[in-house]
Design an enzyme around this catalytic site. Structure first.
Site, PDB file in Angstrom:
ATOM      1  N   SER A  63       4.132   1.440   7.737  1.00 46.23           N
ATOM      2  CA  SER A  63       3.882   2.746   7.101  1.00 46.23           C
ATOM      3  C   SER A  63       3.193   3.680   8.083  1.00 46.23           C
ATOM      4  CB  SER A  63       3.006   2.568   5.860  1.00 46.23           C
ATOM      5  OG  SER A  63       3.615   1.659   4.984  1.00 46.23           O
ATOM      6  N   ARG A  64       2.388   3.107   8.991  1.00 51.11           N
ATOM      7  CA  ARG A  64       1.653   3.945   9.948  1.00 51.11           C
ATOM      8  C   ARG A  64       2.573   4.571  11.006  1.00 51.11           C
ATOM      9  NH1 ARG A  64      -2.136  -0.197   8.891  1.00 51.11           N
ATOM     10  NH2 ARG A  64      -4.183   0.569   8.249  1.00 51.11           N
ATOM     11  N   LYS A 113       4.943  -9.989   9.512  1.00 49.88           N
ATOM     12  CA  LYS A 113       4.345  -9.031  10.437  1.00 49.88           C
ATOM     13  C   LYS A 113       2.819  -9.126  10.388  1.00 49.88           C
ATOM     14  CE  LYS A 113       3.817  -4.203  11.328  1.00 49.88           C
ATOM     15  NZ  LYS A 113       2.668  -3.904  10.464  1.00 49.88           N
ATOM     16  N   GLY A 141      10.994  -2.692   5.476  1.00 47.66           N
ATOM     17  CA  GLY A 141      10.229  -3.951   5.489  1.00 47.66           C
ATOM     18  C   GLY A 141       9.812  -4.325   4.080  1.00 47.66           C
ATOM     19  N   HIS A 142       9.245  -3.352   3.354  1.00 47.47           N
ATOM     20  CA  HIS A 142       8.850  -3.608   1.964  1.00 47.47           C
ATOM     21  C   HIS A 142      10.087  -3.948   1.120  1.00 47.47           C
ATOM     22  CE1 HIS A 142       5.608  -0.632   3.254  1.00 47.47           C
ATOM     23  NE2 HIS A 142       4.896  -1.681   2.903  1.00 47.47           N
ATOM     24  N   GLN A 161      -2.893 -12.248   7.680  1.00 43.73           N
ATOM     25  CA  GLN A 161      -3.006 -11.960   6.237  1.00 43.73           C
ATOM     26  C   GLN A 161      -2.256 -13.013   5.436  1.00 43.73           C
ATOM     27  OE1 GLN A 161      -2.531  -7.945   4.346  1.00 43.73           O
ATOM     28  NE2 GLN A 161      -0.436  -8.599   4.037  1.00 43.73           N
ATOM     29  N   GLN A 218     -10.256  -2.604   2.340  1.00 44.14           N
ATOM     30  CA  GLN A 218      -9.764  -3.251   3.553  1.00 44.14           C
ATOM     31  C   GLN A 218      -9.663  -2.303   4.744  1.00 44.14           C
ATOM     32  OE1 GLN A 218      -6.036  -4.400   1.435  1.00 44.14           O
ATOM     33  NE2 GLN A 218      -5.049  -4.007   3.388  1.00 44.14           N
ATOM     34  N   MET A 277       0.833  -1.200   0.000  1.00 41.99           N
ATOM     35  CA  MET A 277       0.000   0.000   0.000  1.00 41.99           C
ATOM     36  C   MET A 277       0.874   1.259   0.000  1.00 41.99           C
ATOM     37  SD  MET A 277      -3.403  -0.969   2.075  1.00 41.99           S
ATOM     38  CE  MET A 277      -2.737  -0.828   3.706  1.00 41.99           C
ATOM     39  N   GLY A 278       2.160   1.076  -0.332  1.00 43.03           N
ATOM     40  CA  GLY A 278       3.040   2.229  -0.471  1.00 43.03           C
ATOM     41  C   GLY A 278       3.555   2.763   0.857  1.00 43.03           C
TER      42      GLY A 278
HETATM   43  P1  AMP Z   1       1.484  -2.942   3.415  1.00 40.62           P
HETATM   44  O1  AMP Z   1       2.057  -1.900   2.512  1.00 40.62           O
HETATM   45  O2  AMP Z   1       1.430  -2.551   4.848  1.00 40.62           O
HETATM   46  O3  AMP Z   1       0.196  -3.511   2.904  1.00 40.62           O
HETATM   47  O4  AMP Z   1       2.514  -4.148   3.386  1.00 40.62           O
HETATM   48  C1  AMP Z   1       2.896  -4.756   2.172  1.00 40.62           C
HETATM   49  C2  AMP Z   1       3.695  -5.986   2.482  1.00 40.62           C
HETATM   50  O5  AMP Z   1       4.851  -5.637   3.246  1.00 40.62           O
HETATM   51  C3  AMP Z   1       2.904  -7.005   3.337  1.00 40.62           C
HETATM   52  O6  AMP Z   1       3.216  -8.308   2.876  1.00 40.62           O
HETATM   53  C4  AMP Z   1       3.450  -6.762   4.706  1.00 40.62           C
HETATM   54  O7  AMP Z   1       3.370  -7.891   5.555  1.00 40.62           O
HETATM   55  C5  AMP Z   1       4.899  -6.433   4.403  1.00 40.62           C
HETATM   56  N1  AMP Z   1       5.494  -5.691   5.517  1.00 40.62           N
HETATM   57  C6  AMP Z   1       5.018  -4.575   6.119  1.00 40.62           C
HETATM   58  N2  AMP Z   1       5.798  -4.219   7.155  1.00 40.62           N
HETATM   59  C7  AMP Z   1       6.799  -5.133   7.215  1.00 40.62           C
HETATM   60  C8  AMP Z   1       7.916  -5.322   8.067  1.00 40.62           C
HETATM   61  N3  AMP Z   1       8.175  -4.496   9.076  1.00 40.62           N
HETATM   62  N4  AMP Z   1       8.736  -6.378   7.833  1.00 40.62           N
HETATM   63  C9  AMP Z   1       8.476  -7.231   6.811  1.00 40.62           C
HETATM   64  N5  AMP Z   1       7.439  -7.115   5.960  1.00 40.62           N
HETATM   65  C10 AMP Z   1       6.602  -6.077   6.163  1.00 40.62           C
END
Ligand code: AMP
Length: 282
Positions: A192-193, A150, A36-37, A154, A61, A30-31
């Site tokens: 991201s939050r 994390k 992590g991404h 999901q 979502q 979601m950018g």
């Molecule tokens: P999101 O942008 O939050 O929807 O996350 C996109 C992907 O990045 C999802 O598969 C998340 O589980 C993964 N993700 C988000 N935060 C982390 C993190 N701290 N470490 C590893 N993967 C992450």
């Protein structure tokens, strides 16, 4: 890096990549990208020679309009990070591209895991998440897709959905790969939050991982684990759930199972909702 805003542009890039014999690794996001991404990007690049990242803040979502409206959007910075990381395609569509009015999409039915914890506190979240992930998989047709641990529920639900769709002949074989949670130097899981947390709130947020670590060294019984964990959680974090579950079924366990239990937590710090988890005793 090719930047695609439309399904048509994406289809062109995907068919060219496939015609050239590439194996496609896909990372839906979601950018507001962080390390992590980028760790998922690196995992994909280690295994596939063509990497596609999507950035789409999926309204389906989000239960709360506020959270959706205030979700950070940083596409220019994201595109630069992904270019530097050597990603091949960034797909950044708008809502009408992902879900056109005439789209006839069989909606995935989330399994029972979707009713617990995140599903209980965020009704409709997993149905919305699976719908967009399934649609993105239809568009990208990846060989491998990468998800972070994390978001453990999901990940379990996406794995389940993909396996059911492949068995039903609805999807070409593909693999869902899980990647470890990336944390900052103080143990706070990157999210991201987190960019919406004040300095004082960041200090409070660190206590989520401290709680998980305290639980991990508190013995084998659920009761001991949860009370040790709670004792470490800042009084200023508003707990939604803290539980010891089986990592596959997300059923509560009274004792650590032989393969380990997953200690999961969700809490609000200010107006930011944080989640984290730790596999313990494995
Ligand atoms: P999101 O942008 O939050 O929807 O996350 C996109 C992907 O990045 C999802 O598969 C998340 O589980 C993964 N993700 C988000 N935060 C982390 C993190 N701290 N470490 C590893 N993967 C992450």
């Amino acid at each position: 890096m090719i930047l695609c805003h439309t399904v048509k542009e994406l289809a062109q890039a995907v068919s060219q990549a496939k015609a050239e014999g590439n194996s496609i690794g896909f990372i839906p996001t979601m950018g507001a990208l962080h390390e992590g991404h980028l760790s998922l990007v690196r995992a994909a690049q280690a295994n596939q020679n063509f990497t596609i990242v999507s950035v789409f803040v999926n309204p389906l979502q989000f239960g709360e309009k506020d959270d959706f409206n205030s979700y950070p959007r940083t596409l220019g910075v994201d595109a630069r990070l992904l270019t530097d990381a050597g990603v091949d395609v960034l797909f950044a569509p708008n809502l009408a591209e992902v879900f056109p009015a005439d789209l006839d999409l069989a909606e995935p039915v989330p399994g029972s895991i979707a009713e617990k914890f995140e599903g209980e506190f965020r009704p409709g979240h997993f149905a919305g998440m699976l719908k967009v992930v399934s649609r993105l998989f239809d568009l990208v047709a990846p060989d491998y897709a990468y998800f972070g641990e994390k978001d453990a529920q999901q990940l379990a639900l996406v794995k389940q959905m993909v396996s059911e769709q492949i068995t039903a002949g609805r999807r070409e074989p593909m693999r869902v790969v899980s990647c470890p949670t990336i944390r900052d130097e103080h143990g706070l899981a990157l999210s991201s939050r987190n960019s919406r947390l004040s300095e004082a709130e960041i200090l409070i947020s660190r206590s989520l991982q401290q709680a998980l670590l305290a639980g991990a060294s508190a013995g084998k019984k659920r009761e001991q684990i949860l009370s040790a964990a709670k004792a470490q959680l800042s009084a200023e974090a508003r707990l939604e759930y803290l539980e010891l579950v089986d990592p596959q079924s997300f059923e509560v366990v009274e004792q650590l199972p032989a393969g380990g239990g997953l200690l999961i937590i969700a809490a609000w710090v200010g107006d930011v909702r944080l989640i984290d988890n730790l596999l313990i005793g494995g």
